[in-house]
Design an enzyme around this catalytic site. Structure first.
Site, PDB file in Angstrom:
ATOM      1  N   GLY A  44       6.151 -26.759 -22.694  1.00  0.00           N
ATOM      2  CA  GLY A  44       7.251 -26.338 -22.048  1.00  0.00           C
ATOM      3  C   GLY A  44       7.875 -25.139 -22.373  1.00  0.00           C
ATOM      4  N   ARG A  54       7.109 -10.313 -27.017  1.00  0.00           N
ATOM      5  CA  ARG A  54       7.236  -8.762 -27.558  1.00  0.00           C
ATOM      6  C   ARG A  54       7.150  -8.346 -28.793  1.00  0.00           C
ATOM      7  NH1 ARG A  54      12.162  -6.586 -29.277  1.00  0.00           N
ATOM      8  NH2 ARG A  54      12.892  -4.506 -28.419  1.00  0.00           N
ATOM      9  N   VAL A  56       5.097  -9.904 -31.226  1.00  0.00           N
ATOM     10  CA  VAL A  56       3.602 -10.147 -31.376  1.00  0.00           C
ATOM     11  C   VAL A  56       3.063  -8.752 -30.875  1.00  0.00           C
ATOM     12  CG1 VAL A  56       1.627 -11.321 -30.732  1.00  0.00           C
ATOM     13  CG2 VAL A  56       3.656 -12.557 -31.588  1.00  0.00           C
ATOM     14  N   ARG A 112       0.271 -27.191 -19.058  1.00  0.00           N
ATOM     15  CA  ARG A 112      -0.127 -28.275 -20.097  1.00  0.00           C
ATOM     16  C   ARG A 112      -1.606 -28.532 -19.552  1.00  0.00           C
ATOM     17  NH1 ARG A 112       4.859 -30.037 -22.517  1.00  0.00           N
ATOM     18  NH2 ARG A 112       6.676 -30.051 -21.243  1.00  0.00           N
ATOM     19  N   ASP A 143       4.602 -29.108 -30.516  1.00  0.00           N
ATOM     20  CA  ASP A 143       3.827 -29.931 -31.276  1.00  0.00           C
ATOM     21  C   ASP A 143       2.195 -29.966 -30.328  1.00  0.00           C
ATOM     22  OD1 ASP A 143       4.888 -31.287 -29.224  1.00  0.00           O
ATOM     23  OD2 ASP A 143       5.011 -33.247 -30.409  1.00  0.00           O
ATOM     24  N   THR A 166      10.161 -24.288 -28.644  1.00  0.00           N
ATOM     25  CA  THR A 166      10.386 -25.381 -27.959  1.00  0.00           C
ATOM     26  C   THR A 166      11.950 -25.456 -28.034  1.00  0.00           C
ATOM     27  OG1 THR A 166      10.302 -27.788 -27.761  1.00  0.00           O
ATOM     28  CG2 THR A 166       9.866 -26.868 -30.023  1.00  0.00           C
ATOM     29  N   ASP A 168      13.360 -28.423 -28.278  1.00  0.00           N
ATOM     30  CA  ASP A 168      13.757 -29.938 -28.886  1.00  0.00           C
ATOM     31  C   ASP A 168      13.849 -29.641 -30.266  1.00  0.00           C
ATOM     32  OD1 ASP A 168      12.949 -30.661 -26.317  1.00  0.00           O
ATOM     33  OD2 ASP A 168      10.768 -31.295 -26.802  1.00  0.00           O
ATOM     34  N   ASP A 170      12.027 -30.172 -32.821  1.00  0.00           N
ATOM     35  CA  ASP A 170      11.407 -31.385 -33.239  1.00  0.00           C
ATOM     36  C   ASP A 170      10.310 -31.088 -34.196  1.00  0.00           C
ATOM     37  OD1 ASP A 170       9.763 -30.311 -31.362  1.00  0.00           O
ATOM     38  OD2 ASP A 170       9.507 -32.243 -30.301  1.00  0.00           O
ATOM     39  N   ARG A 203      38.532 -40.028 -16.829  1.00  0.00           N
ATOM     40  CA  ARG A 203      37.254 -40.560 -16.456  1.00  0.00           C
ATOM     41  C   ARG A 203      36.117 -40.510 -17.895  1.00  0.00           C
ATOM     42  NH1 ARG A 203      34.891 -38.272 -10.907  1.00  0.00           N
ATOM     43  NH2 ARG A 203      36.081 -39.669  -9.806  1.00  0.00           N
ATOM     44  N   GLY A 211      15.218 -33.517 -25.226  1.00  0.00           N
ATOM     45  CA  GLY A 211      14.818 -33.330 -26.514  1.00  0.00           C
ATOM     46  C   GLY A 211      13.467 -34.234 -26.879  1.00  0.00           C
ATOM     47  N   ARG A 212      12.932 -34.905 -25.991  1.00  0.00           N
ATOM     48  CA  ARG A 212      11.791 -35.874 -26.113  1.00  0.00           C
ATOM     49  C   ARG A 212      12.184 -36.806 -26.885  1.00  0.00           C
ATOM     50  NH1 ARG A 212       6.719 -34.642 -24.016  1.00  0.00           N
ATOM     51  NH2 ARG A 212       7.144 -32.557 -23.771  1.00  0.00           N
ATOM     52  N   GLY A 226      32.694 -31.409 -28.757  1.00  0.00           N
ATOM     53  CA  GLY A 226      33.697 -32.337 -29.129  1.00  0.00           C
ATOM     54  C   GLY A 226      33.616 -33.675 -28.575  1.00  0.00           C
ATOM     55  N   HIS A 293      16.274 -29.931 -16.531  1.00  0.00           N
ATOM     56  CA  HIS A 293      15.591 -28.578 -16.979  1.00  0.00           C
ATOM     57  C   HIS A 293      16.600 -27.334 -16.829  1.00  0.00           C
ATOM     58  CE1 HIS A 293      11.987 -31.173 -16.048  1.00  0.00           C
ATOM     59  NE2 HIS A 293      11.355 -30.127 -16.909  1.00  0.00           N
TER      60      HIS A 293
HETATM   61  O1  F6P Z   1       9.438 -30.187 -24.737  1.00  0.00           O
HETATM   62  C1  F6P Z   1      10.448 -29.621 -23.900  1.00  0.00           C
HETATM   63  C2  F6P Z   1      10.840 -30.631 -22.902  1.00  0.00           C
HETATM   64  O2  F6P Z   1      11.726 -30.161 -22.266  1.00  0.00           O
HETATM   65  C3  F6P Z   1      11.452 -32.061 -23.496  1.00  0.00           C
HETATM   66  O3  F6P Z   1      12.601 -32.003 -23.918  1.00  0.00           O
HETATM   67  C4  F6P Z   1      11.302 -32.896 -22.249  1.00  0.00           C
HETATM   68  O4  F6P Z   1      11.149 -34.130 -22.432  1.00  0.00           O
HETATM   69  C5  F6P Z   1       9.835 -32.422 -21.632  1.00  0.00           C
HETATM   70  O5  F6P Z   1      10.011 -31.020 -22.105  1.00  0.00           O
HETATM   71  C6  F6P Z   1       9.767 -31.963 -20.096  1.00  0.00           C
HETATM   72  O6  F6P Z   1       8.603 -31.737 -19.713  1.00  0.00           O
HETATM   73  P1  F6P Z   1       8.216 -31.437 -18.167  1.00  0.00           P
HETATM   74  O7  F6P Z   1       8.930 -30.094 -17.941  1.00  0.00           O
HETATM   75  O8  F6P Z   1       6.878 -31.552 -18.210  1.00  0.00           O
HETATM   76  O9  F6P Z   1       8.989 -32.287 -17.463  1.00  0.00           O
END
Ligand code: F6P
Length: 363
Positions: A44, A54, A56, A112, A143, A166, A168, A170, A203, A211-212, A226, A293
């Site tokens: 992603g 840049r 690198v 990917r 990862d 990333t 995330d 993570d 509401r 964040g997967r 907040g 996204h």
């Molecule tokens: O790893 C980044 C991320 O945006 C995650 O937060 C999300 O679950 C995933 O990629 C979405 O992937 P895609 O863009 O392939 O739908």
């Protein structure tokens, strides 16, 4: 270009017979010999990937090394999809990365790649890297990118250093990843706007963030905006507990409620949570918003630009120092390296004191 071979430490067997047992190589060459370093983004996209690319390019080329920009990640490598500079060479130079520090996404593009996940794909990638005499790679991604680098190292004897790109946050061993802070900024800006409507209409908004499997974006967004409640994969929260909390907040005179839900939360995301809360008799009228996204795009924050710059530079220095099989990481502000096997495994746990703080402040 370096015509030397890479000599792996004597304790290792690196060639087609299993993973490396070390994270260093000894170069037969002198330090003065130029290297050819490939750089690519994978998985992603994340704000700051361009700032890292840049760094690198400039860290390597100012020291007399060559940089090959590989477009579209591992898939682009398999298709020999390389960046072409103004002189029609398959190389990146300082001007190739002019003005991109503030751009979101990645100019090298990303993907990917199912093909690369096979042994045949990794062997093909190895042949292409050898054919183009690439000595080292900087892999910018998450990862999956790191796992790809480990798989490639079963066949390829060049050096690979990762940079954590990333949103995330993570990855194990680094306090922060490139893009995380910008994604949180974007989410907070959105939640601030939703709060205006929530207050006006009395509401509740249930806001789902990315964040997967990680709750980092949700927790930081909830704290900074907040929010009253955060549902994270790392904490076990039931719908019944949330209903009880909502009744209590109603009793205390709360007119509007924001619940931030991590997409990986065990309650199943914002839509499922909303349905469940309605079934249980939610005391607030509610709406669901899935940010999606939107969180991945946009100009990187100054913090992410600087982090990306430091990490890209450190990745190049690490390759020049003979390191391999490791990911650039930041720990308490200091750059360090963490083996891919560690960085891509396990769970980067959200800080317990931040979770407690949300409960204290959400009154
Ligand atoms: O790893 C980044 C991320 O945006 C995650 O937060 C999300 O679950 C995933 O990629 C979405 O992937 P895609 O863009 O392939 O739908």
């Amino acid at each position: 270009m370096a015509t030397h071979e890479w000599l792996v430490c004597p304790t290792t067997s690196c060639y087609n017979d299993g993973p490396r047992a070390t994270n260093e190589v000894n170069r037969r060459t002198t330090d003065a010999m130029a290297m050819r370093i490939g750089v690519f983004c994978s998985g992603g996209d994340a704000p700051g990937m361009n700032a890292c690319t840049r760094a690198v390019v400039r860290a390597a080329t100012t020291q007399g090394h060559e940089v090959v920009g590989i477009r579209r990640g591992y898939q682009g490598l398999l298709e020999e999809d390389f960046y072409i500079n103004a002189a029609n060479e398959r190389l990146m130079d300082a001007r190739s990365v002019s003005g991109i520090i503030g751009w979101g996404g990645t100019v090298l593009r990303t993907s990917r790649s199912p093909e690369f996940q096979t042994d045949a794909g990794q062997q093909k990638a190895t042949a292409i890297l050898r054919q183009h005499r690439i000595d080292g790679l900087v892999a910018i991604g998450g990862d999956g990118t790191y796992r790809g680098a480990m798989a490639l190292a079963r066949f390829w004897d060049g050096q690979i250093i990762g940079c954590p790109g990333t949103i995330d946050n993570d990855l194990v061993g680094t306090d922060f990843t490139i893009g995380f802070h910008t994604a949180v900024n974007t989410a907070v800006e959105a939640v601030d706007k939703l709060r205006d409507t929530a207050e006006s209409h009395e509401r509740m908004f249930i806001v789902e963030v990315m964040g997967r499997h990680s709750g980092y974006i949700a927790l930081f967004t909830a704290l900074a905006a907040g929010a009253e409640i955060a549902c994270l994969p790392e904490t076990a929260t039931t719908a019944e507990q949330i209903i009880a909390q909502l009744h209590e907040l109603r009793r205390r005179g709360k007119r509007s409620i924001i619940i931030v839900v991590a997409e990986g939360d065990e309650l199943g995301g914002a839509v499922k949570l909303s349905e469940r809360l309605d079934q249980l008799g939610c005391p607030y009228s509610s709406r669901v918003v899935i940010l999606g996204h939107i969180q991945r795009g946009g100009s990187p924050s100054p913090n992410d630009r600087i982090l990306a710059g430091r990490m890209g530079d450190f990745a190049v220095e690490s390759i020049l120092a003979g390191k391999t099989g490791q990911a650039v990481s930041v720990v308490s502000g200091q750059m360090t390296l963490v083996p891919f096997s560690e960085a891509a495994s396990g769970h980067h746990t959200v800080p317990a004191d931040y979770v407690r703080l949300l409960d204290v402040l959400a009154q």
